[in-house]
Design a protein around this motif. Structure first.
Motif, PDB file in Angstrom:
ATOM      1  N   ARG A 143       1.641 -10.070   7.489  1.00 39.63           N
ATOM      2  CA  ARG A 143       1.103  -8.715   7.607  1.00 39.63           C
ATOM      3  C   ARG A 143      -0.300  -8.656   7.009  1.00 39.63           C
ATOM      4  O   ARG A 143      -0.569  -9.267   5.971  1.00 39.63           O
ATOM      5  N   ALA A 144      -1.186  -7.909   7.651  1.00 37.99           N
ATOM      6  CA  ALA A 144      -2.542  -7.743   7.140  1.00 37.99           C
ATOM      7  C   ALA A 144      -2.798  -6.332   6.600  1.00 37.99           C
ATOM      8  O   ALA A 144      -3.590  -6.147   5.680  1.00 37.99           O
ATOM      9  N   GLU A 145      -2.082  -5.335   7.178  1.00 34.61           N
ATOM     10  CA  GLU A 145      -2.430  -3.942   6.884  1.00 34.61           C
ATOM     11  C   GLU A 145      -2.246  -3.523   5.428  1.00 34.61           C
ATOM     12  O   GLU A 145      -2.955  -2.622   4.953  1.00 34.61           O
ATOM     13  N   PRO A 146      -1.331  -4.137   4.629  1.00 39.12           N
ATOM     14  CA  PRO A 146      -1.201  -3.655   3.248  1.00 39.12           C
ATOM     15  C   PRO A 146      -2.310  -4.132   2.314  1.00 39.12           C
ATOM     16  O   PRO A 146      -2.432  -3.633   1.196  1.00 39.12           O
ATOM     17  N   PHE A 147      -3.131  -5.097   2.760  1.00 40.56           N
ATOM     18  CA  PHE A 147      -4.094  -5.738   1.866  1.00 40.56           C
ATOM     19  C   PHE A 147      -5.504  -5.204   2.097  1.00 40.56           C
ATOM     20  O   PHE A 147      -5.880  -4.841   3.210  1.00 40.56           O
ATOM     21  N   ALA A 148      -6.290  -5.175   1.022  1.00 40.41           N
ATOM     22  CA  ALA A 148      -7.691  -4.773   1.118  1.00 40.41           C
ATOM     23  C   ALA A 148      -8.466  -5.469  -0.002  1.00 40.41           C
ATOM     24  O   ALA A 148      -7.890  -5.889  -1.017  1.00 40.41           O
ATOM     25  N   LEU A 149      -9.779  -5.581   0.194  1.00 40.79           N
ATOM     26  CA  LEU A 149     -10.642  -6.244  -0.778  1.00 40.79           C
ATOM     27  C   LEU A 149     -11.456  -5.198  -1.533  1.00 40.79           C
ATOM     28  O   LEU A 149     -12.114  -4.353  -0.928  1.00 40.79           O
ATOM     29  N   LYS A 150     -11.395  -5.265  -2.847  1.00 41.61           N
ATOM     30  CA  LYS A 150     -12.104  -4.311  -3.703  1.00 41.61           C
ATOM     31  C   LYS A 150     -13.302  -5.017  -4.339  1.00 41.61           C
ATOM     32  O   LYS A 150     -13.145  -6.036  -5.007  1.00 41.61           O
ATOM     33  N   TRP A 151     -14.486  -4.456  -4.103  1.00 34.47           N
ATOM     34  CA  TRP A 151     -15.694  -5.025  -4.687  1.00 34.47           C
ATOM     35  C   TRP A 151     -15.625  -4.940  -6.212  1.00 34.47           C
ATOM     36  O   TRP A 151     -15.179  -3.916  -6.736  1.00 34.47           O
ATOM     37  N   PRO A 152     -16.012  -5.978  -6.973  1.00 32.99           N
ATOM     38  CA  PRO A 152     -16.587  -7.206  -6.433  1.00 32.99           C
ATOM     39  C   PRO A 152     -15.593  -8.349  -6.229  1.00 32.99           C
ATOM     40  O   PRO A 152     -15.912  -9.310  -5.544  1.00 32.99           O
ATOM     41  N   ASN A 153     -14.373  -8.263  -6.821  1.00 28.32           N
ATOM     42  CA  ASN A 153     -13.582  -9.515  -6.849  1.00 28.32           C
ATOM     43  C   ASN A 153     -12.074  -9.304  -6.968  1.00 28.32           C
ATOM     44  O   ASN A 153     -11.391 -10.161  -7.527  1.00 28.32           O
ATOM     45  N   ASP A 154     -11.547  -8.217  -6.446  1.00 32.53           N
ATOM     46  CA  ASP A 154     -10.103  -7.984  -6.521  1.00 32.53           C
ATOM     47  C   ASP A 154      -9.501  -7.906  -5.117  1.00 32.53           C
ATOM     48  O   ASP A 154     -10.182  -7.559  -4.156  1.00 32.53           O
ATOM     49  N   VAL A 155      -8.214  -8.218  -5.042  1.00 32.01           N
ATOM     50  CA  VAL A 155      -7.462  -8.025  -3.813  1.00 32.01           C
ATOM     51  C   VAL A 155      -6.384  -6.984  -4.091  1.00 32.01           C
ATOM     52  O   VAL A 155      -5.652  -7.080  -5.089  1.00 32.01           O
ATOM     53  N   LEU A 156      -6.285  -5.991  -3.216  1.00 33.88           N
ATOM     54  CA  LEU A 156      -5.335  -4.896  -3.386  1.00 33.88           C
ATOM     55  C   LEU A 156      -4.175  -5.042  -2.415  1.00 33.88           C
ATOM     56  O   LEU A 156      -4.324  -5.565  -1.316  1.00 33.88           O
TER      57      LEU A 156
END
Length: 249
Positions: free
Chosen positions: A95-108
């Motif tokens: 699945r891709a939809e639950p994930f997002a990238l938070k600037w500068p260096n985190d994955v949500l």
């Protein structure tokens, strides 16, 4: 599982103070980019020297390498690592939809903090400056919300949020494969494709955020990242290009 990428080494340790520290100790002895994975860290750290909690079963690894670019280009590998993490997480969950990238260096994941990235470099006696990319992922357990600073996103873990159970070694293989792919794109085509892909996965793009630097705090709309990886924030006083900050939603 995909085959381990050619040209990359790996060391797997039962316990270490920090994979970043181990990378610094080994840097002068390693001829190729090398992943260092530890099942336990006794002195893990995050950005700005903050403690990093690592419950048993979570992922902690560092990639150490010797890039030959100027420091400003080397630093863009935080975006390369973010994309590699995103792809590895999609690979193990489907699945891709639950994930997002938070600037500068985190994955949500579902809006909570799942993973963090920390870049460090230090000059060696031979004059080289190896880069170490430290990565921590909450695979099976999340630290308590009391362990994070006020206003920060709540930590989450992969198992509780998605039901996907993956071991650190399995995740390392997925991550190493995806990192090698994005690293090849970065060194072949420059930052532009990496930037475009990162923005396509960015959290809160086009929305109001708060950016806290060492000396200031700015409120505005997250407009984009520029060609140097800086956060572009549109505020009431104009557009600001921010090289480093803690971002709050």
């Amino acid at each position: 599982m995909s085959a381990w990428p050619a040209g990359y080494g790996r060391h797997i340790l039962a316990s270490v103070d920090s994979t970043l520290n181990e990378a610094a100790r080994l840097a002068s002895k390693l001829a190729a980019p090398t992943w260092i994975l530890a099942h336990e860290q006794t002195g893990a750290r995050g950005r700005r020297g903050r403690a990093w909690s690592m419950p048993k079963g979570n992922f902690a690894a560092t990639l150490t390498m010797r890039p030959n670019e100027p420091p400003a280009i080397v630093a863009l590998r935080s975006f390369v690592a973010s994309l590699a993490l995103f792809d590895a997480l999609v690979d193990c969950t489907g699945r891709a939809e639950p994930f997002a990238l938070k600037w500068p260096n985190d994955v949500l994941l579902n809006g909570g903090k799942l993973a963090g990235i920390l870049l460090e470099s230090s000059t060696q006696p031979d004059g080289t400056t190896p880069l170490s990319i430290g990565i921590g992922v909450n695979l099976v357990a999340a630290p308590s919300k009391d362990d994070v600073e006020e206003g920060a996103l709540a930590p989450v873990d992969l198992l509780s949020e998605t039901g996907a159970r993956v071991t650190p070694e399995e995740f390392l293989e997925l991550l190493a494969v995806s990192y090698a792919r994005w690293e090849n794109s970065f060194t072949t085509y420059g930052f532009a494709p990496t930037r475009e892909a990162w923005l396509a996965r960015a959290a809160r793009l086009g929305e109001p955020i708060r950016a806290r630097t060492t000396n200031d705090e700015l409120f505005g709309t997250f407009e984009t990242i520029d060609d140097d990886g800086k956060l572009i924030l549109l505020t009431s006083s104009g557009r600001h290009a921010i090289p480093a900050a803690d971002v709050f939603f």
